[in-house]
Design an enzyme around this catalytic site. Structure first.
Site, PDB file in Angstrom:
ATOM      1  N   ARG A   1     -22.081  24.154   8.477  1.00 27.38           N
ATOM      2  CA  ARG A   1     -20.953  24.643   9.288  1.00 27.38           C
ATOM      3  C   ARG A   1     -19.814  23.611   9.248  1.00 27.38           C
ATOM      4  NH1 ARG A   1     -22.834  23.373  15.586  1.00 27.38           N
ATOM      5  NH2 ARG A   1     -21.879  21.304  15.586  1.00 27.38           N
ATOM      6  N   ASP A  43     -28.576  20.409   5.063  1.00 27.91           N
ATOM      7  CA  ASP A  43     -28.359  20.367   6.519  1.00 27.91           C
ATOM      8  C   ASP A  43     -29.701  20.538   7.221  1.00 27.91           C
ATOM      9  OD1 ASP A  43     -27.292  21.011   9.298  1.00 27.91           O
ATOM     10  OD2 ASP A  43     -25.408  21.001   8.206  1.00 27.91           O
ATOM     11  N   ASP A  88     -32.727  16.519   6.230  1.00 25.74           N
ATOM     12  CA  ASP A  88     -32.440  15.630   7.354  1.00 25.74           C
ATOM     13  C   ASP A  88     -32.056  14.299   6.711  1.00 25.74           C
ATOM     14  OD1 ASP A  88     -32.484  13.733   9.359  1.00 25.74           O
ATOM     15  OD2 ASP A  88     -34.201  14.601  10.390  1.00 25.74           O
ATOM     16  N   VAL A  89     -30.806  13.898   6.884  1.00 28.56           N
ATOM     17  CA  VAL A  89     -30.311  12.719   6.145  1.00 28.56           C
ATOM     18  C   VAL A  89     -31.010  11.422   6.543  1.00 28.56           C
ATOM     19  CG1 VAL A  89     -28.023  13.696   5.656  1.00 28.56           C
ATOM     20  CG2 VAL A  89     -28.361  12.332   7.747  1.00 28.56           C
ATOM     21  N   ASN A 115     -21.301  13.860   4.583  1.00 27.93           N
ATOM     22  CA  ASN A 115     -20.485  14.440   5.663  1.00 27.93           C
ATOM     23  C   ASN A 115     -21.247  14.607   6.979  1.00 27.93           C
ATOM     24  OD1 ASN A 115     -18.330  16.428   6.828  1.00 27.93           O
ATOM     25  ND2 ASN A 115     -20.225  17.619   6.786  1.00 27.93           N
ATOM     26  N   TYR A 154     -20.667   5.816  18.592  1.00 29.39           N
ATOM     27  CA  TYR A 154     -20.004   6.500  17.472  1.00 29.39           C
ATOM     28  C   TYR A 154     -19.154   5.509  16.665  1.00 29.39           C
ATOM     29  CZ  TYR A 154     -17.559  10.375  15.092  1.00 29.39           C
ATOM     30  OH  TYR A 154     -17.056  11.252  14.153  1.00 29.39           O
ATOM     31  N   LYS A 207     -19.619   4.490  12.774  1.00 27.61           N
ATOM     32  CA  LYS A 207     -18.582   4.852  11.793  1.00 27.61           C
ATOM     33  C   LYS A 207     -17.880   3.620  11.213  1.00 27.61           C
ATOM     34  CE  LYS A 207     -18.815   9.458  11.780  1.00 27.61           C
ATOM     35  NZ  LYS A 207     -19.128  10.227  10.557  1.00 27.61           N
TER      36      LYS A 207
END
Ligand SMILES: NC(=O)c1ccc[n+]([C@@H]2O[C@H](COP(=O)([O-])OP(=O)(O)OC[C@H]3O[C@@H](n4cnc5c(N)ncnc54)[C@H](O)[C@@H]3O)[C@@H](O)[C@H]2O)c1
Length: 259
Positions: free
Chosen positions: A15, A36, A59-60, A86, A151, A155
């Site tokens: 999505r 995903d 699942d990354v 992503n 976060y 990142k």
């Protein structure tokens, strides 16, 4: 710019931004493997894109699942040219409302996940003599914001990972870059929306006090990702590409434009 004939893995592609990347890559002539944790949604998204797209559960944070998606891609397409890291998750809240589990989860999905992905695709890219890895960071990779400690840490870490990897595997023809957008799928911050409604004016003002006011549409983020994935960016590696309307360029004071 053209991605004709390239084979790409896009994570978090069920999505939002990931689905938009997969759709655009297919239009540009690439074959895309979407990964995903949202199996049903991921299959539905891939089916809509036609025969150039396939879905594979991923699942990354799980290195065995990375091996499986890489094997499947090589079996189906015999090469991997592009990886877009992503997939991402958000947690909003002050430090005291951020549990150790929240912090670990963000580091695992947003930083460890891309590391495992890079490690998994490098052998195939090295054998092919070229590759482009694009990480989806955030403006919160470049400038911090309160209420986003986990976060921001995850990142910012992603950018460091990209730069070190770029230096390490550049001589194998593999490039690693990070796109830093000020926008994406609103569904990502939906769990916090009811709380943000209490100070909506402040958050809207934050969006307006930049060189190009307003939120950044997903199409603009995808344009930057296509550029970094394609050969048009052949001499870009280890870079951060903000797609943020100038939000991280500096400080905009509206009154100063009238002096
Ligand atoms: N939404 C925003 O405003 C915004 C702003 C800047 C950057 N970003 C970044 O853009 C990227 C895409 O996010 P989006 O805006 O499309 O939000 P989104 O929530 O729609 O997309 C994230 C996707 O990642 C998937 N995902 C989550 N955990 C996963 C895991 N362990 N393994 C595999 N997939 C997993 C989700 O299922 C989802 O499909 C993320 O990296 C996000 O941090 C988003």
């Amino acid at each position: 710019m053209g991605l004709e004939g390239k084979v790409a893995i896009v994570t978090g592609a069920a999505r939002g931004t990931g689905a938009a990347i997969a759709e655009r890559f297919c239009r540009e002539g690439a074959r895309v493997v979407l990964g995903d944790i949202l199996d049903d949604k991921g299959r539905e998204t891939a089916e809509k894109l036609g025969t150039s797209a396939t879905f594979h559960p991923l699942d990354v944070t799980d290195s065995a699942q990375w091996s499986a998606i890489v094997d499947r891609t090589l079996t189906d397409h015999q090469r991997i040219d592009v990886l877009v890291n992503n997939a991402g998750v958000l947690h909003q809240g002050p430090i005291e409302n951020t549990s150790e589990a929240d912090f670990r989860r963000l580091l695992e999905v947003n930083t460890l996940g891309p590391f495992l992905g890079i490690r998994a695709v490098v052998p195939a890219m090295r054998e092919g003599g070229a590759g482009s890895i694009v990480n989806v960071g955030s403006i919160d990779s470049l400038a911090a914001m309160n209420g986003l400690t986990a976060y921001c840490a995850s990142k910012f870490g992603l950018r460091g990972l990209a730069k070190a990897a770029a230096l390490e595997i550049g001589r194998d023809g593999i490039r690693v870059n990070t796109v830093c957008p000020a926008g994406g799928n609103p569904e990502m911050f939906e769990p916090w929306m009811s709380k943000v409604m209490g100070f909506l004016e402040e958050t809207t003002a934050y969006n307006e006090d930049r060189g190009i006011p307003g939120s950044v549409p997903v199409e603009s983020i995808v344009d930057a990702i296509v550029f970094l994935a394609s050969d048009a960016s052949r001499h870009c590696t280890g870079i951060d590409l903000p797609v943020d309307g100038g939000a991280t360029a500096g400080c905009f004071i509206p009154g100063f434009n009238t002096l």
